[in-house]
Design a protein around this motif. Structure first.
Motif, PDB file in Angstrom:
ATOM      1  N   LEU A  14      -5.322  -2.404 -42.602  1.00 49.12           N
ATOM      2  CA  LEU A  14      -4.853  -3.635 -43.260  1.00 49.12           C
ATOM      3  C   LEU A  14      -6.025  -4.424 -43.846  1.00 49.12           C
ATOM      4  CD1 LEU A  14      -2.086  -4.822 -40.792  1.00 49.12           C
ATOM      5  CD2 LEU A  14      -1.784  -3.891 -43.101  1.00 49.12           C
ATOM      6  N   TRP A  15      -7.145  -4.453 -43.148  1.00 45.30           N
ATOM      7  CA  TRP A  15      -8.316  -5.165 -43.645  1.00 45.30           C
ATOM      8  C   TRP A  15      -8.823  -4.529 -44.938  1.00 45.30           C
ATOM      9  CZ3 TRP A  15     -13.661  -3.493 -43.250  1.00 45.30           C
ATOM     10  CH2 TRP A  15     -14.559  -4.445 -43.718  1.00 45.30           C
ATOM     11  N   ILE A  16      -8.904  -3.202 -44.955  1.00 45.35           N
ATOM     12  CA  ILE A  16      -9.353  -2.506 -46.161  1.00 45.35           C
ATOM     13  C   ILE A  16      -8.374  -2.725 -47.307  1.00 45.35           C
ATOM     14  CG2 ILE A  16      -9.747  -0.217 -47.182  1.00 45.35           C
ATOM     15  CD1 ILE A  16     -10.923   0.588 -44.427  1.00 45.35           C
ATOM     16  N   PHE A  17      -7.056  -2.652 -47.026  1.00 44.92           N
ATOM     17  CA  PHE A  17      -6.046  -2.887 -48.062  1.00 44.92           C
ATOM     18  C   PHE A  17      -6.165  -4.303 -48.620  1.00 44.92           C
ATOM     19  CE2 PHE A  17      -1.780  -4.432 -49.223  1.00 44.92           C
ATOM     20  CZ  PHE A  17      -1.556  -3.615 -50.318  1.00 44.92           C
ATOM     21  N   SER A  18      -6.496  -5.272 -47.766  1.00 40.93           N
ATOM     22  CA  SER A  18      -6.584  -6.663 -48.239  1.00 40.93           C
ATOM     23  C   SER A  18      -7.757  -6.887 -49.179  1.00 40.93           C
ATOM     24  CB  SER A  18      -6.672  -7.621 -47.052  1.00 40.93           C
ATOM     25  OG  SER A  18      -7.930  -7.520 -46.422  1.00 40.93           O
ATOM     26  N   THR A  19      -8.673  -5.931 -49.290  1.00 44.57           N
ATOM     27  CA  THR A  19      -9.800  -6.074 -50.211  1.00 44.57           C
ATOM     28  C   THR A  19      -9.510  -5.465 -51.579  1.00 44.57           C
ATOM     29  OG1 THR A  19     -10.854  -4.025 -49.489  1.00 44.57           O
ATOM     30  CG2 THR A  19     -11.462  -6.049 -48.311  1.00 44.57           C
ATOM     31  N   THR A  20      -8.387  -4.770 -51.725  1.00 42.15           N
ATOM     32  CA  THR A  20      -8.021  -4.194 -53.018  1.00 42.15           C
ATOM     33  C   THR A  20      -7.301  -5.250 -53.856  1.00 42.15           C
ATOM     34  OG1 THR A  20      -5.854  -3.410 -52.272  1.00 42.15           O
ATOM     35  CG2 THR A  20      -7.742  -1.915 -51.950  1.00 42.15           C
ATOM     36  N   LEU A  26      -0.904  -9.502 -52.700  1.00 41.67           N
ATOM     37  CA  LEU A  26       0.095  -9.569 -51.631  1.00 41.67           C
ATOM     38  C   LEU A  26      -0.279 -10.639 -50.613  1.00 41.67           C
ATOM     39  CD1 LEU A  26       2.646  -8.409 -50.325  1.00 41.67           C
ATOM     40  CD2 LEU A  26       1.177  -6.777 -49.125  1.00 41.67           C
ATOM     41  N   MET A  27      -1.541 -10.680 -50.224  1.00 41.04           N
ATOM     42  CA  MET A  27      -1.983 -11.682 -49.257  1.00 41.04           C
ATOM     43  C   MET A  27      -1.838 -13.091 -49.831  1.00 41.04           C
ATOM     44  SD  MET A  27      -2.771  -9.908 -46.642  1.00 41.04           S
ATOM     45  CE  MET A  27      -4.019 -10.482 -45.526  1.00 41.04           C
ATOM     46  N   GLY A  28      -2.119 -13.246 -51.130  1.00 43.51           N
ATOM     47  CA  GLY A  28      -1.966 -14.547 -51.774  1.00 43.51           C
ATOM     48  C   GLY A  28      -0.512 -15.003 -51.787  1.00 43.51           C
ATOM     49  N   ARG A  29       0.406 -14.064 -52.044  1.00 42.67           N
ATOM     50  CA  ARG A  29       1.840 -14.402 -52.037  1.00 42.67           C
ATOM     51  C   ARG A  29       2.310 -14.814 -50.649  1.00 42.67           C
ATOM     52  NH1 ARG A  29       3.547  -9.194 -55.097  1.00 42.67           N
ATOM     53  NH2 ARG A  29       2.655  -9.671 -57.121  1.00 42.67           N
ATOM     54  N   MET A  30       1.703 -14.234 -49.620  1.00 46.63           N
ATOM     55  CA  MET A  30       2.080 -14.553 -48.240  1.00 46.63           C
ATOM     56  C   MET A  30       1.377 -15.816 -47.748  1.00 46.63           C
ATOM     57  SD  MET A  30       2.203 -10.655 -46.665  1.00 46.63           S
ATOM     58  CE  MET A  30       1.210 -11.117 -45.326  1.00 46.63           C
ATOM     59  N   ALA A  35      -9.222 -13.530 -49.117  1.00 49.71           N
ATOM     60  CA  ALA A  35     -10.168 -12.883 -50.025  1.00 49.71           C
ATOM     61  C   ALA A  35     -11.430 -13.705 -50.242  1.00 49.71           C
ATOM     62  CB  ALA A  35      -9.494 -12.597 -51.358  1.00 49.71           C
ATOM     63  N   ARG A  36     -11.492 -14.898 -49.695  1.00 55.08           N
ATOM     64  CA  ARG A  36     -12.664 -15.760 -49.823  1.00 55.08           C
ATOM     65  C   ARG A  36     -13.105 -15.912 -51.267  1.00 55.08           C
ATOM     66  NH1 ARG A  36     -16.672 -12.836 -46.815  1.00 55.08           N
ATOM     67  NH2 ARG A  36     -15.148 -11.222 -46.540  1.00 55.08           N
ATOM     68  N   LYS A  37     -12.407 -16.739 -51.965  1.00 55.64           N
ATOM     69  CA  LYS A  37     -12.767 -16.996 -53.363  1.00 55.64           C
ATOM     70  C   LYS A  37     -14.192 -17.540 -53.393  1.00 55.64           C
ATOM     71  CE  LYS A  37      -8.549 -16.701 -55.304  1.00 55.64           C
ATOM     72  NZ  LYS A  37      -8.165 -15.763 -56.215  1.00 55.64           N
ATOM     73  N   GLN A  38     -15.080 -16.771 -53.959  1.00 53.56           N
ATOM     74  CA  GLN A  38     -16.474 -17.175 -54.001  1.00 53.56           C
ATOM     75  C   GLN A  38     -16.708 -18.081 -55.204  1.00 53.56           C
ATOM     76  OE1 GLN A  38     -18.536 -13.482 -54.169  1.00 53.56           O
ATOM     77  NE2 GLN A  38     -18.424 -13.156 -51.988  1.00 53.56           N
ATOM     78  N   ARG A  39     -17.272 -19.214 -54.919  1.00 54.99           N
ATOM     79  CA  ARG A  39     -17.609 -20.159 -55.981  1.00 54.99           C
ATOM     80  C   ARG A  39     -18.985 -19.807 -56.539  1.00 54.99           C
ATOM     81  NH1 ARG A  39     -13.904 -23.427 -57.933  1.00 54.99           N
ATOM     82  NH2 ARG A  39     -15.639 -24.729 -58.532  1.00 54.99           N
ATOM     83  N   ALA A  40     -19.193 -20.124 -57.785  1.00 51.17           N
ATOM     84  CA  ALA A  40     -20.496 -19.876 -58.416  1.00 51.17           C
ATOM     85  C   ALA A  40     -21.510 -20.893 -57.901  1.00 51.17           C
ATOM     86  CB  ALA A  40     -20.370 -19.987 -59.923  1.00 51.17           C
TER      87      ALA A  40
END
Length: 91
Positions: A14-20, A26-30, A35-40
């Motif tokens: 599940l962890w590996i799938f969440s990085t695709t 899918l994780m965002g919908r749930m 995914a840790r949105k990285q800021r510039a």
């Protein structure tokens, strides 16, 4: 012991799938945006803005171009890719 192994393997899967890209959507919908949105970095933003002559529309164009083939790219990755493209074109 087998149960523990199954739980560990399932967790890693599940962890590996969440990085695709599909997993991130899918994780965002749930509501689990792990995914840790990285800021510039501010330095990257300032540098790219200076390269663009202070023109925010040019900066946005360069970021959009950087994301053209990967729309799921984080903000930090897009800035780094746009800066690399500038440096490559400068040579």
């Amino acid at each position: 012991m087998q149960t523990l192994t199954v739980v560990i393997v399932l967790g890693f899967t599940l962890w590996i799938f969440s990085t695709t890209p599909a997993g991130k959507r899918l994780m965002g919908r749930m509501g689990l945006d792990l995914a840790r949105k990285q800021r510039a970095k501010p330095e990257d933003h300032d540098y790219l803005l200076r390269v663009c002559g202070g023109d925010m529309s040019e900066l946005k164009r360069r970021l959009d171009e950087a994301r053209r083939h990967n729309v799921d790219m984080s903000e930090a990755e897009a800035y780094r890719k746009a800066i690399r493209a500038h440096l490559r074109d400068k040579i």
